[in-house]
Design an enzyme around this catalytic site. Structure first.
Site, PDB file in Angstrom:
ATOM      1  N   ASP A  38     -21.133  21.057  46.376  1.00  0.00           N
ATOM      2  CA  ASP A  38     -20.915  19.712  45.812  1.00  0.00           C
ATOM      3  C   ASP A  38     -19.569  19.292  45.423  1.00  0.00           C
ATOM      4  OD1 ASP A  38     -23.636  19.915  46.375  1.00  0.00           O
ATOM      5  OD2 ASP A  38     -24.194  20.230  44.162  1.00  0.00           O
ATOM      6  N   ASN A  48     -20.342  11.579  39.344  1.00  0.00           N
ATOM      7  CA  ASN A  48     -21.432  12.435  38.476  1.00  0.00           C
ATOM      8  C   ASN A  48     -21.480  11.830  36.925  1.00  0.00           C
ATOM      9  OD1 ASN A  48     -22.721  14.003  40.161  1.00  0.00           O
ATOM     10  ND2 ASN A  48     -21.491  15.954  39.464  1.00  0.00           N
TER      11      ASN A  48
END
Length: 475
Positions: free
Chosen positions: A213, A312
């Site tokens: 990620d 994020n």
């Protein structure tokens, strides 16, 4: 986002062509003067409301809902103009209309049946205005197991697909690649760049990530405006955001080059760090009914030292101090609450499965337009995570009675100290990250929940051998 308004002077000359002659105008003027004052006012108002066909056409253009003009036009210039417009920001509960052009050549296939100004996520399909030519390959560094997959992919793109491949200079200068004589010819054809020095945002058509990620987060940080489509291969430790298997990379990459692939628009946060926005000298002005004073809400009062697009989360914590973090949270200029604890997390739906999930927040599908606010170990048992509409603007400042400063980080990077008088402004960006799906945007997400986070995994209950033996069936 500002509504697009058509200049009346650019419309066809339909109003002037239907104007009466001079004699007719003089006759109308005499009749108008003969009217009573009340009838004269009514007639004047009716003429102003009518305005001829040209005026009515202009009114129709002006009354269009936000985003309707973008569906009719192929270019994304309206979204770009709204992002850079110096006018006062308009607030929409559904957030800004996302840019539908990703890099120089990629865009979303237009959908004329979209409801309101948000496209149906199920219809989000990737298409190419022109065949892609430039591919950025991002490899997880300090992982020797990715050297061979990296070389295979670069050789496939350069030799078989005749693509121009961009890589980081530190990746190209890897000693392992230099020692491989069979790869020297491919290595000499790679285009290199350095983060923070070279701008590649206008020349990349597709991004391919090899790793976990973190490679997708890094790719997002390289593009602070429009982001090209991202294809992520699972070669890392977790891989929640990387749905593709490298074993079939040739087939999968060829499908993406052909177009019509499903994509997930992962919204990002537009973050500004403003220094000296609030008064540091003396006692700060008291808030009136929970609202900031007019001078405090003006972003021009301070200096914007940092502006980022975050995929994020934005994390505000107490840093190395042993005291509680004490920060005030504002929503569209109104004080919502004060956060006392280890800190607070402001995350996107994509980030809801990262740090926020570990702090007790719910997991939100990335296509849900929202911003999640999650406290970190709050000094209150009733302080639960909340979800707010994507179109609001959040502002975080140190409380006047805070005993220490706070620290902020953006996707785990660029960590810096926040002092009294500083503030952090957060809202939804109109530049999402178009993440290419392996299957579709619903299946991929639940597959990641099950495989990576082991969501709702437990030993299944066994059925009873004889239902009649159950005490619930006895009379």
């Amino acid at each position: 986002m500002e509504n697009s308004v058509t200049d009346p002077s650019s419309l066809p000359d339909t109003a002037t062509s239907s104007q009466p002659s001079d004699s007719a105008r003089s006759s109308q003027r005499r009749g108008h003067l003969a009217m009573s004052p009340r009838k004269r006012r009514r007639a004047t108002g009716s003429q102003q409301r009518g305005g001829g066909p040209g005026q009515r056409l202009w009114e129709i253009k002006r009354r269009r809902l936000p985003g309707q003009q973008e569906h009719l036009e192929a270019s994304g210039s309206a979204s770009d103009a709204a992002e850079s417009s110096p006018k006062r920001r308009a607030h929409f509960l559904h957030g800004p209309y996302p840019a539908t052009h990703f890099g120089p050549k990629a865009c979303i296939l237009p959908n004329p049946t979209s409801v309101m100004h948000i496209q149906d996520p199920a219809s989000q399909r990737l298409t190419w205005n022109k065949p892609p030519a430039n591919v950025l390959v991002i490899r997880k560094v300090r992982d020797e197991s990715l050297v061979e997959p990296f070389k295979e992919l670069c050789r496939f793109l350069v030799e078989e697909k005749q693509m121009m491949v961009y890589v980081e200079r530190r990746v190209a200068d890897d000693a392992t690649l230099s020692e491989d004589e069979a790869f020297v010819s491919i290595r000499d054809q790679l285009c290199t760049f350095r983060e923070g020095f070279d701008d590649i945002s206008e020349c990349i058509d597709l991004i391919i990530c090899l790793g976990g990620d973190g490679t997708l987060l890094y790719a997002s940080s390289l593009f602070q405006g429009s982001v090209p489509p991202v294809m992520a291969f699972h070669l890392g430790s977790l891989g929640f955001l990387t749905p593709f298997k490298f074993e079939s990379y040739k087939t999968e990459v060829a499908k993406v080059f052909e177009g019509n692939a499903a994509i997930t628009l992962r919204s990002r946060l537009k973050v500004k760090v403003v220094k000296d926005m609030l008064q540091r000298t003396g006692q700060q002005q008291q808030e009136h009914n929970g609202l900031l004073p007019h001078g405090h809400a003006n972003s021009e009062a301070g200096k914007v030292t940092l502006q980022l697009q975050v995929l994020n989360e934005v994390v505000v914590d107490r840093g190395p101090s042993s005291y509680l973090s004490n920060v005030d949270l504002y929503l569209d200029g109104r004080l919502i609450t004060s956060v006392q604890g280890d800190g607070v997390i402001v995350s996107t739906p994509t980030g809801s499965t990262a740090y926020a999930a570990a702090a007790g927040a719910s997991m939100i599908h990335p296509n849900v337009p929202a911003i999640m606010v999650t406290p970190i170990c709050p000094h209150s048992l009733s302080f639960r995570p909340i979800v707010v509409p994507a179109g609001v603007e959040l502002m975080i400042t140190l409380s006047p009675d805070a005993r220490n400063t706070a620290w902020v980080s953006f996707d785990g990077r660029r960590r810096q100290e926040i002092q009294h008088g500083d503030c952090i402004k957060i809202t939804t960006s109109c530049y999402p990250v178009p993440s290419i799906c392996c299957h579709d945007l619903v299946y991929d997400w639940f597959e990641s929940l099950a495989q990576c986070l082991h969501w709702n995994v437990r030993k299944r209950q066994e059925r009873l051998a004889d239902v009649s033996d159950s005490s619930d069936t006895e009379n």
